[in-house]
Design a protein around this motif. Sequence first.
Motif, PDB file in Angstrom:
ATOM      1  N   ASP A  54       0.815  -1.472   0.039  1.00 21.96           N
ATOM      2  CA  ASP A  54       0.475  -0.080  -0.101  1.00 21.96           C
ATOM      3  C   ASP A  54       0.650   1.341  -0.391  1.00 21.96           C
ATOM      4  OD1 ASP A  54      -2.020   1.967   0.357  1.00 21.96           O
ATOM      5  OD2 ASP A  54      -2.845   1.232   2.185  1.00 21.96           O
ATOM      6  N   GLN A  57      -1.649   4.436   1.945  1.00 26.32           N
ATOM      7  CA  GLN A  57      -1.181   4.724   3.010  1.00 26.32           C
ATOM      8  C   GLN A  57      -2.821   5.764   3.598  1.00 26.32           C
ATOM      9  OE1 GLN A  57      -0.320   2.676   5.888  1.00 26.32           O
ATOM     10  NE2 GLN A  57       1.393   1.086   4.066  1.00 26.32           N
ATOM     11  N   SER A  58      -3.270   5.589   2.323  1.00 35.17           N
ATOM     12  CA  SER A  58      -4.784   6.609   3.132  1.00 35.17           C
ATOM     13  C   SER A  58      -6.030   5.287   3.744  1.00 35.17           C
ATOM     14  CB  SER A  58      -4.917   7.375   1.581  1.00 35.17           C
ATOM     15  OG  SER A  58      -5.873   6.625   1.074  1.00 35.17           O
ATOM     16  N   ALA A  59      -6.574   6.242   4.266  1.00 38.27           N
ATOM     17  CA  ALA A  59      -7.990   5.151   4.665  1.00 38.27           C
ATOM     18  C   ALA A  59      -8.529   5.023   3.849  1.00 38.27           C
ATOM     19  CB  ALA A  59      -9.131   6.135   5.370  1.00 38.27           C
ATOM     20  N   SER A  61      -7.471   4.088   0.809  1.00 36.11           N
ATOM     21  CA  SER A  61      -6.611   2.647   0.395  1.00 36.11           C
ATOM     22  C   SER A  61      -7.142   1.348   1.688  1.00 36.11           C
ATOM     23  CB  SER A  61      -5.062   2.757   0.400  1.00 36.11           C
ATOM     24  OG  SER A  61      -4.794   2.976   1.940  1.00 36.11           O
ATOM     25  N   ARG A  62      -6.893   1.551   2.948  1.00 36.22           N
ATOM     26  CA  ARG A  62      -6.913   0.665   4.016  1.00 36.22           C
ATOM     27  C   ARG A  62      -8.332  -0.048   3.735  1.00 36.22           C
ATOM     28  NH1 ARG A  62      -4.021   4.557   7.276  1.00 36.22           N
ATOM     29  NH2 ARG A  62      -6.014   5.480   7.701  1.00 36.22           N
ATOM     30  N   ASP A  63      -9.585   0.725   3.906  1.00 36.10           N
ATOM     31  CA  ASP A  63     -11.005   0.244   2.813  1.00 36.10           C
ATOM     32  C   ASP A  63     -10.910  -1.470   1.633  1.00 36.10           C
ATOM     33  OD1 ASP A  63     -11.914   1.448   4.880  1.00 36.10           O
ATOM     34  OD2 ASP A  63     -13.091   3.707   3.416  1.00 36.10           O
ATOM     35  N   VAL A  65      -8.073  -2.467   0.838  1.00 37.33           N
ATOM     36  CA  VAL A  65      -7.690  -3.871   2.102  1.00 37.33           C
ATOM     37  C   VAL A  65      -8.413  -4.278   2.711  1.00 37.33           C
ATOM     38  CG1 VAL A  65      -5.798  -5.072   2.832  1.00 37.33           C
ATOM     39  CG2 VAL A  65      -5.537  -2.602   1.373  1.00 37.33           C
ATOM     40  N   ALA A  66      -9.167  -3.974   3.520  1.00 38.64           N
ATOM     41  CA  ALA A  66      -9.964  -4.884   3.964  1.00 38.64           C
ATOM     42  C   ALA A  66     -10.983  -5.298   3.167  1.00 38.64           C
ATOM     43  CB  ALA A  66     -10.693  -4.210   5.250  1.00 38.64           C
ATOM     44  N   GLN A  76      -5.252 -12.710   3.884  1.00 39.63           N
ATOM     45  CA  GLN A  76      -3.624 -11.803   4.018  1.00 39.63           C
ATOM     46  C   GLN A  76      -2.443 -12.328   4.553  1.00 39.63           C
ATOM     47  OE1 GLN A  76      -4.678  -7.614   4.420  1.00 39.63           O
ATOM     48  NE2 GLN A  76      -2.262  -6.756   5.445  1.00 39.63           N
ATOM     49  N   ILE A  79       2.938  -7.904   4.940  1.00 34.04           N
ATOM     50  CA  ILE A  79       2.006  -6.315   4.697  1.00 34.04           C
ATOM     51  C   ILE A  79       4.000  -6.440   4.165  1.00 34.04           C
ATOM     52  CG2 ILE A  79       1.675  -3.901   5.619  1.00 34.04           C
ATOM     53  CD1 ILE A  79       0.093  -5.027   7.451  1.00 34.04           C
TER      54      ILE A  79
END
Length: 369
Positions: A54, A57-59, A61-63, A65-66, A76, A79
Amino acid sequence: MLARLFALIIKEFLAILRDAKSRMVLIGPPLIQLVVFGYAASFDLNHVPFAVYDQDQSALSRDLVADFAGSPSFQQVAILHSPARIKQLVDSRTVEMVLDIDPRYSRNLLLGQPAPVQVIVDGRNSNTALLILGYASDIITAASHEWAAKHGGTLPPAQLVPRALYNPTLDSHWFIIPGIVALLTQVVTLLVVGLSVAREREAGTFDQTLVTPLRPIDIVLGKSLPGLIIGLVEGTVIILATHFWFDVPLLGSLVLLYLGLLLFIAAVTGIGLMISSLAATQQQALLGAFLFMVPSIILSGFATPIANMPTLVQDLTLINPMRYALVVIRDSFLEQPSLTTLLPQFAAMTSLALISLITAGWMFRKRTL
């Protein structure tokens, strides 16, 4: 004649069932193979190991990945903080996919521009790689639609709405396990019938059968009917397990299903008798049975479509009874086929059964003269 034939059939059943090894061949291996194949053989992918690189590294992008981590298709396991380890993880088969999120991902989303996301897969197994790409594409597309719906973005003018007939969940077990019905029925029938005469030759009792008033046709019928009955019983057990244990729907007619199964077992019985008439020992009969079984399974359409095979190989499949049995069994489970629909398969298996049984009778006659 019927009394002599009945006596020979009883003798065959006693010869098969009184031997502990023969009983184990009939009961143990088919059930074990059904369980192993039923759970292990699948075209679906679950818990595909993947790593995340990633760069955003933003909210947002984390969504994304989730979404991948929460899917049953992915798991997963790593990282990454630099691209240096990507090749190492793929080469070692630690991961089968790397999700590489561009540093401009969230910025482009907020500006309403295409947001770059790269999916790197291990292409050594092309089928697996295509499945992984399909799963990843579905998750990214769903995330894009959700983002557009929440933020007033423009949705694509045309949207694909998939609908699968006969197998709504696209569960590959519904395709594979009915095929195992034909596969295991063929294995058991071929082994039982193929070893019958060879077993008597080794024990020295086959010559005693030849000096009885039984004619060659009586011997062929006496050897084939027990195999036919055992094959039907084995097929019934496997059909019940397929429907009630593995929850594969049985939508078609049982009459048509059992008619196809009977014709298939008759054809395989004739082939088993041909092998048995040529073999002098049980070892030779066993080798002959496996020499037939492996090409038969490969050329049946059990795992790979016949239409994808070269033309010459497609022509060879026309003399393979398992090719037609698979169509009857799979259609009977997942569809509601009519007699007219299955008539070409019935006709082909009837022809192969008559040819194999007549040839087996002729070969017995030649060996007994």
